[in-house]
Design a protein around this motif. Structure first.
Motif, PDB file in Angstrom:
ATOM      1  N   SER A   1       5.571  11.530  10.134  1.00  0.00           N
ATOM      2  CA  SER A   1       6.993  11.227  10.318  1.00  0.00           C
ATOM      3  C   SER A   1       7.205   9.720  10.209  1.00  0.00           C
ATOM      4  CB  SER A   1       7.400  11.750  11.698  1.00  0.00           C
ATOM      5  OG  SER A   1       8.459  11.032  12.227  1.00  0.00           O
ATOM      6  N   PHE A   2       8.283   9.339   9.530  1.00  0.00           N
ATOM      7  CA  PHE A   2       8.604   7.927   9.347  1.00  0.00           C
ATOM      8  C   PHE A   2      10.021   7.671   9.844  1.00  0.00           C
ATOM      9  CE2 PHE A   2      10.484   4.462   6.962  1.00  0.00           C
ATOM     10  CZ  PHE A   2       9.540   3.469   7.116  1.00  0.00           C
ATOM     11  N   ARG A   3      10.204   6.570  10.572  1.00  0.00           N
ATOM     12  CA  ARG A   3      11.562   6.219  11.029  1.00  0.00           C
ATOM     13  C   ARG A   3      11.934   4.830  10.564  1.00  0.00           C
ATOM     14  NH1 ARG A   3      11.978   7.990  17.356  1.00  0.00           N
ATOM     15  NH2 ARG A   3      11.320  10.163  17.083  1.00  0.00           N
ATOM     16  N   ARG A   4      13.226   4.594  10.475  1.00  0.00           N
ATOM     17  CA  ARG A   4      13.700   3.266  10.092  1.00  0.00           C
ATOM     18  C   ARG A   4      13.839   2.353  11.305  1.00  0.00           C
ATOM     19  NH1 ARG A   4      18.702   3.568   8.556  1.00  0.00           N
ATOM     20  NH2 ARG A   4      18.769   5.569   9.600  1.00  0.00           N
ATOM     21  N   PHE A   5      14.124   2.922  12.491  1.00  0.00           N
ATOM     22  CA  PHE A   5      14.225   2.090  13.699  1.00  0.00           C
ATOM     23  C   PHE A   5      13.737   2.897  14.888  1.00  0.00           C
ATOM     24  CE2 PHE A   5      18.360   3.950  12.743  1.00  0.00           C
ATOM     25  CZ  PHE A   5      18.731   4.542  13.938  1.00  0.00           C
ATOM     26  N   TYR A   6      13.370   2.189  15.961  1.00  0.00           N
ATOM     27  CA  TYR A   6      12.687   2.844  17.072  1.00  0.00           C
ATOM     28  C   TYR A   6      13.495   3.993  17.671  1.00  0.00           C
ATOM     29  CZ  TYR A   6       9.429  -1.111  16.997  1.00  0.00           C
ATOM     30  OH  TYR A   6       8.506  -2.046  16.629  1.00  0.00           O
ATOM     31  N   ALA A   7      14.813   3.800  17.793  1.00  0.00           N
ATOM     32  CA  ALA A   7      15.617   4.775  18.524  1.00  0.00           C
ATOM     33  C   ALA A   7      16.133   5.899  17.629  1.00  0.00           C
ATOM     34  CB  ALA A   7      16.787   4.068  19.220  1.00  0.00           C
ATOM     35  N   GLU A   8      15.743   5.893  16.332  1.00  0.00           N
ATOM     36  CA  GLU A   8      16.184   6.972  15.441  1.00  0.00           C
ATOM     37  C   GLU A   8      15.658   8.304  15.975  1.00  0.00           C
ATOM     38  OE1 GLU A   8      16.331   7.733  10.586  1.00  0.00           O
ATOM     39  OE2 GLU A   8      14.760   6.505  11.443  1.00  0.00           O
ATOM     40  N   GLU A   9      16.521   9.306  16.063  1.00  0.00           N
ATOM     41  CA  GLU A   9      16.129  10.613  16.617  1.00  0.00           C
ATOM     42  C   GLU A   9      15.520  10.472  17.999  1.00  0.00           C
ATOM     43  OE1 GLU A   9      13.972  13.071  13.663  1.00  0.00           O
ATOM     44  OE2 GLU A   9      14.448  11.428  12.273  1.00  0.00           O
ATOM     45  N   ALA A  10      15.981   9.491  18.769  1.00  0.00           N
ATOM     46  CA  ALA A  10      15.399   9.250  20.093  1.00  0.00           C
ATOM     47  C   ALA A  10      15.649  10.417  21.033  1.00  0.00           C
ATOM     48  CB  ALA A  10      15.961   7.953  20.689  1.00  0.00           C
ATOM     49  N   GLY A  11      16.609  11.273  20.666  1.00  0.00           N
ATOM     50  CA  GLY A  11      16.867  12.464  21.475  1.00  0.00           C
ATOM     51  C   GLY A  11      15.768  13.514  21.374  1.00  0.00           C
ATOM     52  N   GLY A  12      14.872  13.356  20.420  1.00  0.00           N
ATOM     53  CA  GLY A  12      13.770  14.305  20.255  1.00  0.00           C
ATOM     54  C   GLY A  12      12.778  14.205  21.405  1.00  0.00           C
ATOM     55  N   PRO A  13      11.693  15.005  21.299  1.00  0.00           N
ATOM     56  CA  PRO A  13      10.726  15.022  22.408  1.00  0.00           C
ATOM     57  C   PRO A  13      10.079  13.653  22.646  1.00  0.00           C
ATOM     58  CG  PRO A  13       9.980  16.374  20.529  1.00  0.00           C
ATOM     59  CD  PRO A  13      11.354  15.925  20.214  1.00  0.00           C
ATOM     60  N   ALA A  14       9.978  13.253  23.913  1.00  0.00           N
ATOM     61  CA  ALA A  14       9.318  11.988  24.252  1.00  0.00           C
ATOM     62  C   ALA A  14       7.867  12.069  23.809  1.00  0.00           C
ATOM     63  CB  ALA A  14       9.399  11.722  25.752  1.00  0.00           C
ATOM     64  N   GLY A  15       7.353  10.985  23.285  1.00  0.00           N
ATOM     65  CA  GLY A  15       5.952  10.937  22.911  1.00  0.00           C
ATOM     66  C   GLY A  15       5.689  11.323  21.472  1.00  0.00           C
TER      67      GLY A  15
ATOM     68  N   GLU B   1       0.816  -1.224   0.000  1.00  0.00           N
ATOM     69  CA  GLU B   1       0.000   0.000   0.000  1.00  0.00           C
ATOM     70  C   GLU B   1       0.849   1.273   0.000  1.00  0.00           C
ATOM     71  OE1 GLU B   1      -2.107  -3.264   0.704  1.00  0.00           O
ATOM     72  OE2 GLU B   1      -1.155  -2.536   2.538  1.00  0.00           O
ATOM     73  N   VAL B   2       1.969   1.249   0.694  1.00  0.00           N
ATOM     74  CA  VAL B   2       2.744   2.480   0.841  1.00  0.00           C
ATOM     75  C   VAL B   2       4.203   2.112   1.100  1.00  0.00           C
ATOM     76  CG1 VAL B   2       2.349   2.663   3.343  1.00  0.00           C
ATOM     77  CG2 VAL B   2       2.781   4.750   2.027  1.00  0.00           C
ATOM     78  N   SER B   3       5.113   2.991   0.692  1.00  0.00           N
ATOM     79  CA  SER B   3       6.529   2.770   1.004  1.00  0.00           C
ATOM     80  C   SER B   3       6.952   3.811   2.030  1.00  0.00           C
ATOM     81  CB  SER B   3       7.378   2.903  -0.261  1.00  0.00           C
ATOM     82  OG  SER B   3       7.387   4.260  -0.670  1.00  0.00           O
ATOM     83  N   GLY B   4       8.018   3.528   2.743  1.00  0.00           N
ATOM     84  CA  GLY B   4       8.522   4.483   3.719  1.00  0.00           C
ATOM     85  C   GLY B   4       8.854   5.819   3.081  1.00  0.00           C
TER      86      GLY B   4
ATOM     87  N   PHE C   1       5.439   8.366  15.349  1.00  0.00           N
ATOM     88  CA  PHE C   1       6.015   8.126  14.018  1.00  0.00           C
ATOM     89  C   PHE C   1       5.545   6.772  13.498  1.00  0.00           C
ATOM     90  CE2 PHE C   1       9.009   6.764  17.285  1.00  0.00           C
ATOM     91  CZ  PHE C   1       9.383   5.497  16.887  1.00  0.00           C
ATOM     92  N   ALA C   2       5.677   6.599  12.178  1.00  0.00           N
ATOM     93  CA  ALA C   2       5.389   5.318  11.534  1.00  0.00           C
ATOM     94  C   ALA C   2       6.698   4.561  11.334  1.00  0.00           C
ATOM     95  CB  ALA C   2       4.706   5.542  10.190  1.00  0.00           C
ATOM     96  N   ILE C   3       6.617   3.230  11.326  1.00  0.00           N
ATOM     97  CA  ILE C   3       7.819   2.408  11.209  1.00  0.00           C
ATOM     98  C   ILE C   3       7.403   1.029  10.689  1.00  0.00           C
ATOM     99  CG2 ILE C   3       7.606   1.666  13.632  1.00  0.00           C
ATOM    100  CD1 ILE C   3      10.710   1.696  13.761  1.00  0.00           C
ATOM    101  N   TRP C   4       8.281   0.413   9.888  1.00  0.00           N
ATOM    102  CA  TRP C   4       7.992  -0.961   9.478  1.00  0.00           C
ATOM    103  C   TRP C   4       8.275  -1.920  10.626  1.00  0.00           C
ATOM    104  CZ3 TRP C   4       4.793  -1.509   5.908  1.00  0.00           C
ATOM    105  CH2 TRP C   4       4.782  -0.676   4.785  1.00  0.00           C
ATOM    106  N   GLY C   5       7.282  -2.662  11.039  1.00  0.00           N
ATOM    107  CA  GLY C   5       7.459  -3.639  12.104  1.00  0.00           C
ATOM    108  C   GLY C   5       7.996  -4.951  11.576  1.00  0.00           C
ATOM    109  N   SER C   6       8.416  -5.816  12.476  1.00  0.00           N
ATOM    110  CA  SER C   6       9.100  -7.050  12.091  1.00  0.00           C
ATOM    111  C   SER C   6       8.155  -8.106  11.535  1.00  0.00           C
ATOM    112  CB  SER C   6       9.858  -7.608  13.294  1.00  0.00           C
ATOM    113  OG  SER C   6       8.965  -7.835  14.371  1.00  0.00           O
ATOM    114  N   ALA C   7       6.849  -7.896  11.641  1.00  0.00           N
ATOM    115  CA  ALA C   7       5.913  -8.847  11.045  1.00  0.00           C
ATOM    116  C   ALA C   7       5.506  -8.422   9.645  1.00  0.00           C
ATOM    117  CB  ALA C   7       4.683  -9.011  11.936  1.00  0.00           C
ATOM    118  N   GLY C   8       6.113  -7.320   9.149  1.00  0.00           N
ATOM    119  CA  GLY C   8       5.840  -6.893   7.786  1.00  0.00           C
ATOM    120  C   GLY C   8       4.730  -5.863   7.670  1.00  0.00           C
ATOM    121  N   PHE C   9       4.224  -5.398   8.805  1.00  0.00           N
ATOM    122  CA  PHE C   9       3.150  -4.402   8.791  1.00  0.00           C
ATOM    123  C   PHE C   9       3.675  -3.049   9.269  1.00  0.00           C
ATOM    124  CE2 PHE C   9       1.083  -8.530   9.404  1.00  0.00           C
ATOM    125  CZ  PHE C   9       0.149  -8.511   8.369  1.00  0.00           C
TER     126      PHE C   9
END
Lengths: 266, 266, 266
Positions: B212-226, B191-194, B229-237
């Motif tokens: 906002s889209f990230r490649r991994f959970y901790a990307e830009e983790a220094g930004g504001p908590a909360g 349906e959509v690409s990153g 963002f969207a991210i590809w999960g390990s089950a392919g969704f």
């Protein structure tokens, strides 16, 4: 070949199943043993302690996979650690800090040889895509040197060992609270013996003093419920427990809280 | 031969032990792997998703036993499903719906040959009395055709795939919330690409927009908590996650809730 | 050789891992199966029931290790029990009471031969230091007589069997509440048959009467939610269940609560 698992994945999700499947797809004969999957989410220190308390029960040659990995996908490195007795596989964030303090001949290498990874490697689940296949390869007798180069700047947590303060007391910490409400401290037999409590030693925590020592939980269990005492726990650390009650509840204790051992003769 | 288990039995009761014992009584060499026993009670859709996310990690030939079975003892049929790669054993209530959408050469048969059941069959525990012994027989190389006749009207859940709405947006759903509070949507790379998030695509959920889209959970983790963002999960969704926080709590999200992908160029 | 584990250790601590490691260190080929580790802390009666409900599903020769052990380290004795079909290893506090009522050729010995213990034996974790190594030795074909002398005064809980009261009703108890809220009573087919509910038999609990009997949970599931009924459970005991609801919540039932079967013809 035994492979143990210690994670913060919880039991309700697909993560543990996927990780086990990834191992078994590469070595159908691998024997997988769960240590726990209930490390609090992202709590590296809790994972490091539980691994420390369990790993030595396993036979030499066991491969311990531990995944508490808030930095998955980032620049944090994936590691293989081999020691005189065991292998450890997981992220470079301090998770293996306590076992490395205790083990001999610690060699740490960064996992860089992608030939041993699942392809493609997801950015969110290195447990399945890197650590599981590397553990499976190790269990298939791939030599540790094949996975990447040795490093020596791996991440270390603050050491567990208590320090002596100005008044000659030991300053230590609560490092774990178990399901029975017992408080595991960082104090070992190197700092104090059980006998010294008969000679005036006492534990201080949150303004309370504990001077009673027991050899087992039910000793003098007929006494008043909630009586606090010190006891040697099975992981080798001094614990604070309560007669037929939860010491954690009684003391509103928290992990990381300060504990002192004072009143020592020497 | 590997046999995996996925149930809503919980870990505290005798159910899981009894089911494993029933398998091992018929095949002492069977290797049993728990996927999870913590599917919410009677929640067939949750079981179907978790099975989908885990089953492909296991080697071909694995027998997947899944029991989330509110209709146990009623007229609902017991099934054996064989596909090009795997076997599945459990109740006919939609539990295998998602894996059947993904697998090739799906053959579904109704378990009718009582010779392979534990006698007597209780009316309340087909996991122990029907599904476990059938899985054990399969692991002992009984051919799939021996258990009953093929059927083609097995129960299917609503398909997972998102649908395109009048405004050319994809209409999808939250299909799972994991222990870290990440919201797994039914949106895939079909349906959509990153990259499209850089070009104006956005997720809409409960009146909020996430661009906002990230490649991994901790990307830009220094930004504001909360920060969401969207991210590809390990089950392919596609998942909705939050910086150092639970997206589920922040959005008060529930499984089944609508999600849209809008702002697509094509 | 199969070794099952049933404990109150919980899944979050290092206890289960340490116990398994202790077994595997002595017999790397031992096959370890978890029955549960979620027995409520120190609840010997709950452990005794769950063991009773699960143990017979396993093949003859299985070694059942059960550890719910509030008296660890005290004078309470460590036991090995061998019966016609199984072995049991654990503390002498009633945990094996119900299985001993059901088994034939029960021989109970006190574990005294320290040669088979882990050295040194801690005062707080006999699961790892006594019961695990003894089970491993048994799985290595050490004969049961090698571990200690036979005794016959082992601890027994109150028997499960209901008693007939002055008004010819059976007086029984709630012995377990499962995760679905079903109330497992101590009533068996020896006291009442399902057909007798059609002829006037009724269950009495907390001032309520239950005269409806079902063969399976979903029978007449279209009726009003919360309707209470009796049903034969998979452990062989009569259960009180509720239509699409938790009987435990509806009745505010507690384990140990009295239940009567009245209205019997004979």
């Amino acid at each position: 070949m035994l492979i143990t698992l210690l994670t913060d994945f919880g039991a309700a999700d697909y993560f543990v199943g996927a990780l086990k499947g990834a191992i078994l797809s590469l070595n159908a004969r691998a024997r997988i043993i769960d240590i726990t999957h209930e490390i609090p989410a992202h709590d590296v220190q809790a994972g490091a302690f539980t691994l420390l308390a369990a790993y030595e029960s396993f036979p030499p040659g066991t491969i311990h996979v531990a995944v508490v990995d808030p930095g998955v996908g980032s620049a944090r490195r994936p590691l293989l650690i081999s020691t005189q007795r065991y292998f450890f596989v997981g992220p470079d964030n301090g998770l293996f800090s306590y076992v490395c303090e205790r083990e001999q001949d610690v060699r740490v290498s960064q996992l860089t040889n992608e030939k041993f990874f699942r392809a493609p490697v997801s950015a969110t689940f290195h447990g399945r895509d890197i650590f599981a296949p590397v553990a499976a390869a190790l269990s298939n007798n791939v030599p540790p040197g094949a996975f990447g180069e040795l490093i020596d700047d791996y991440v270390r947590l603050d050491p567990l060992a208590p320090v002596r303060d100005a008044s000659a007391a030991w300053s230590a910490k609560i490092i774990h609270i178990d399901r029975f409400g017992n408080l595991v401290t960082s104090i070992t037999r190197r700092e104090v013996s059980g006998e010294e409590f008969d000679e005036g030693a006492k534990l201080e925590i949150g303004g309370r003093e504990i001077s009673s020592f027991r050899r087992f939980y039910a000793e003098e269990a007929g006494g008043p419920a909630g009586e606090l005492f010190a006891i040697w726990g099975s992981a080798g650390f001094l614990e604070i427990a309560a007669n037929r009650a939860s010491a954690a509840h009684l003391l509103r204790a928290e992990r990381g809280q300060r504990v002192r051992v004072a009143g020592l003769k020497s």
